[in-house]
Write an enzyme that holds these catalytic residues in place. Structure first.
Site, PDB file in Angstrom:
ATOM      1  N   ARG A  26      39.036 -35.315  -4.764  1.00 48.37           N
ATOM      2  CA  ARG A  26      38.564 -35.910  -6.020  1.00 48.37           C
ATOM      3  C   ARG A  26      37.292 -36.743  -5.803  1.00 48.37           C
ATOM      4  NH1 ARG A  26      40.592 -39.906 -10.479  1.00 48.37           N
ATOM      5  NH2 ARG A  26      39.942 -38.669 -12.268  1.00 48.37           N
ATOM      6  N   HIS A  36      33.937 -36.093  -7.771  1.00 51.10           N
ATOM      7  CA  HIS A  36      33.334 -37.109  -8.646  1.00 51.10           C
ATOM      8  C   HIS A  36      31.970 -37.576  -8.153  1.00 51.10           C
ATOM      9  CE1 HIS A  36      36.700 -38.627 -11.509  1.00 51.10           C
ATOM     10  NE2 HIS A  36      36.635 -37.324 -11.461  1.00 51.10           N
ATOM     11  N   HIS A  49      43.469 -28.640  -9.284  1.00 50.13           N
ATOM     12  CA  HIS A  49      44.598 -29.441  -9.777  1.00 50.13           C
ATOM     13  C   HIS A  49      45.947 -28.967  -9.216  1.00 50.13           C
ATOM     14  CE1 HIS A  49      42.320 -31.418 -13.381  1.00 50.13           C
ATOM     15  NE2 HIS A  49      42.056 -31.990 -12.223  1.00 50.13           N
ATOM     16  N   TRP A  90      50.867 -31.488 -11.233  1.00 49.19           N
ATOM     17  CA  TRP A  90      50.680 -30.184 -11.881  1.00 49.19           C
ATOM     18  C   TRP A  90      51.654 -29.140 -11.348  1.00 49.19           C
ATOM     19  CZ3 TRP A  90      46.448 -33.368 -10.722  1.00 49.19           C
ATOM     20  CH2 TRP A  90      45.608 -33.706 -11.786  1.00 49.19           C
TER      21      TRP A  90
HETATM   22 ZN1  ZEM Z   1      40.585 -33.613 -11.817  1.00 53.72          ZN
HETATM   23  N1  ZEM Z   1      41.638 -35.143 -12.656  1.00 53.72           N
HETATM   24  N2  ZEM Z   1      39.638 -33.274 -13.615  1.00 53.72           N
HETATM   25  N3  ZEM Z   1      39.400 -32.201 -10.944  1.00 53.72           N
HETATM   26  N4  ZEM Z   1      41.427 -34.027 -10.040  1.00 53.72           N
HETATM   27  C1  ZEM Z   1      42.598 -35.896 -12.025  1.00 53.72           C
HETATM   28  C2  ZEM Z   1      43.038 -35.763 -10.717  1.00 53.72           C
HETATM   29  C3  ZEM Z   1      42.496 -34.870  -9.802  1.00 53.72           C
HETATM   30  C4  ZEM Z   1      39.846 -33.957 -14.802  1.00 53.72           C
HETATM   31  C5  ZEM Z   1      40.629 -35.117 -14.968  1.00 53.72           C
HETATM   32  O1  ZEM Z   1      40.537 -35.839 -16.133  1.00 53.72           O
HETATM   33  C6  ZEM Z   1      41.530 -35.598 -13.957  1.00 53.72           C
HETATM   34  C7  ZEM Z   1      38.448 -31.419 -11.556  1.00 53.72           C
HETATM   35  C8  ZEM Z   1      38.223 -31.363 -12.927  1.00 53.72           C
HETATM   36  C9  ZEM Z   1      38.764 -32.262 -13.851  1.00 53.72           C
HETATM   37  C10 ZEM Z   1      41.168 -33.357  -8.862  1.00 53.72           C
HETATM   38  C11 ZEM Z   1      40.151 -32.438  -8.617  1.00 53.72           C
HETATM   39  C12 ZEM Z   1      39.332 -31.918  -9.594  1.00 53.72           C
HETATM   40  C13 ZEM Z   1      43.117 -36.862 -12.937  1.00 53.72           C
HETATM   41  C14 ZEM Z   1      44.181 -37.895 -12.598  1.00 53.72           C
HETATM   42  C15 ZEM Z   1      42.470 -36.677 -14.137  1.00 53.72           C
HETATM   43  C16 ZEM Z   1      42.736 -37.473 -15.409  1.00 53.72           C
HETATM   44  C17 ZEM Z   1      43.563 -39.124 -11.949  1.00 53.72           C
HETATM   45  C18 ZEM Z   1      44.625 -40.147 -11.635  1.00 53.72           C
HETATM   46  O2  ZEM Z   1      45.323 -40.557 -12.586  1.00 53.72           O
HETATM   47  O3  ZEM Z   1      44.762 -40.550 -10.463  1.00 53.72           O
HETATM   48  C19 ZEM Z   1      39.078 -33.304 -15.855  1.00 53.72           C
HETATM   49  C20 ZEM Z   1      39.027 -33.713 -17.317  1.00 53.72           C
HETATM   50  C21 ZEM Z   1      38.410 -32.254 -15.258  1.00 53.72           C
HETATM   51  C22 ZEM Z   1      37.495 -31.240 -15.840  1.00 53.72           C
HETATM   52  C23 ZEM Z   1      37.334 -31.019 -17.133  1.00 53.72           C
HETATM   53  C24 ZEM Z   1      37.742 -30.641 -10.573  1.00 53.72           C
HETATM   54  C25 ZEM Z   1      36.582 -29.703 -10.884  1.00 53.72           C
HETATM   55  C26 ZEM Z   1      38.279 -30.963  -9.343  1.00 53.72           C
HETATM   56  C27 ZEM Z   1      37.912 -30.479  -7.979  1.00 53.72           C
HETATM   57  C28 ZEM Z   1      37.291 -29.325  -7.731  1.00 53.72           C
HETATM   58  C29 ZEM Z   1      42.147 -33.764  -7.857  1.00 53.72           C
HETATM   59  C30 ZEM Z   1      42.264 -33.213  -6.439  1.00 53.72           C
HETATM   60  C31 ZEM Z   1      42.975 -34.714  -8.453  1.00 53.72           C
HETATM   61  C32 ZEM Z   1      44.188 -35.428  -7.858  1.00 53.72           C
HETATM   62  C33 ZEM Z   1      43.813 -36.796  -7.318  1.00 53.72           C
HETATM   63  C34 ZEM Z   1      44.994 -37.544  -6.761  1.00 53.72           C
HETATM   64  O4  ZEM Z   1      44.845 -38.746  -6.532  1.00 53.72           O
HETATM   65  O5  ZEM Z   1      46.063 -36.969  -6.536  1.00 53.72           O
END
Ligand code: ZEM
Length: 293
Positions: free
Chosen positions: A48, A52, A175, A191
């Protein structure tokens, strides 16, 4: 205004072994500190952070992106969208202290590549050369996506990152890793079942679970399944839109095709906005397993 140009710096003194050494340090630390976040470990949050720190890119003026390592500045790390990523930054602190010749952008992206590979995901080719830029180059908050949206928003958002439908769907497959946390985003739950292995489970669950849109304890809407899995609205949009749905089905049925598309899309995401001079090296790192470590 003239477009912004970010040229990768070639450091002739550093070879693949130098970067593999950093990869190994990160991988060993992920392995050692496995108790983090209910035994999910640091892999997902490192992915993440890589995403980001790159996802601020804007193709219209070539600003943002991973190049300048500007996540290290408070202005960027305190963006509410980045809640929780402090844990990933703290994880990387001692690595940066030991290998202080690496740029922050290179370290954040290398950490993400390492985390995907160590979770048995695809090999992500990686290129060094990002250069720390000053605080004045930090992109304004608000460039990262908001989960309370449907397919049109998702398509528009990814277009700013130069990503087409296939690339957008593949990237969302990340995800499979990790979970959402009330305290970070106001969402709750994983997920799927295997939150620290990189698989096509996200697509399989999206198609096969019984999803119900519910208002959660933070007052936000998310899709929940009887097995305790969740989907964001932006995730669920991938089965509501016919063009996205076709790709979701492909990736659910063919993990190799997901891996291939994820590898190229993730490399592209991590390199958006960077010009690589001729002869710039590209590395494919070995996993700890492949090195019998
Ligand atoms: Zn995420 N992501 N993401 N993402 N994401 C979360 C967690 C993780 C969106 C999003 O709002 C959120 C991509 C695209 C998008 C990961 C990787 C990638 C979370 C939860 C949210 C809300 C955060 C929390 O509460 O800790 C949205 C709206 C996206 C696109 C529209 C893409 C692209 C990613 C990588 C290629 C990963 C690995 C996580 C899990 C983080 C964790 O702490 O477990």
């Amino acid at each position: 205004a003239a477009p912004i140009v970010h040229i990768a710096a070639l450091n002739k003194d550093r070879k693949i072994d130098d970067y593999q050494r950093i990869y190994n340090k990160i991988a060993e630390k992920i392995r050692e500190e496995d108790e983090y976040d209910g035994y999910i470990g640091y892999g997902p949050i490192l992915v993440r952070l890589g995403w980001h720190s790159s996802g601020t890119y804007d193709k219209t003026n070539n600003s943002g992106g991973s190049y300048g390592g500007t996540y290290r500045f408070k202005l960027e790390s305190s963006d509410p969208s980045n809640n929780g990523l402090q844990n990933a930054a703290k994880f990387l602190d001692p690595i940066y202290k030991e290998f202080n010749w690496i740029s922050h952008g290179d370290l954040y992206t290398l950490g993400a590549v390492c985390a995907v590979q160590e979770a048995q995901g695809p090999k992500i080719p990686w290129r060094p050369g990002r250069v720390d830029l000053p605080e004045t180059e930090t992109p304004a908050n608000g460039r990262l996506p908001d989960a309370n949206n449907g397919a049109d928003y998702v398509r528009n958002f990814y277009a700013r990152l130069r990503m087409n439908d296939r690339e957008a769907v593949a990237l969302t497959g990340a995800h499979c890793l990790g979970r959402t946390h009330y305290k970070n985003s106001g969402f709750d739950g994983p997920w799927g079942a295997a939150s620290n292995s990189f698989t096509n489970e996200f697509f399989v669950n999206l198609l096969n679970e019984q999803w119900k849109l519910e208002k959660n304890k933070s007052g936000n809407y998310q899709y929940d399944s009887p097995k305790g899995y969740m989907m964001l609205k932006t995730d669920y949009a991938l089965i509501q839109d016919p063009s996205y749905l076709k790709i979701v089905k492909e990736f659910a049925n063919d993990e190799a095709s997901f891996f291939k598309e994820f590898a190229s899309s993730f490399q592209k995401l991590l390199e958006n906005g960077i010009d690589y001079p001729k002869g710039a090296p590209q590395y494919i790192f070995k996993t700890l397993d492949e090195q019998d470590i």
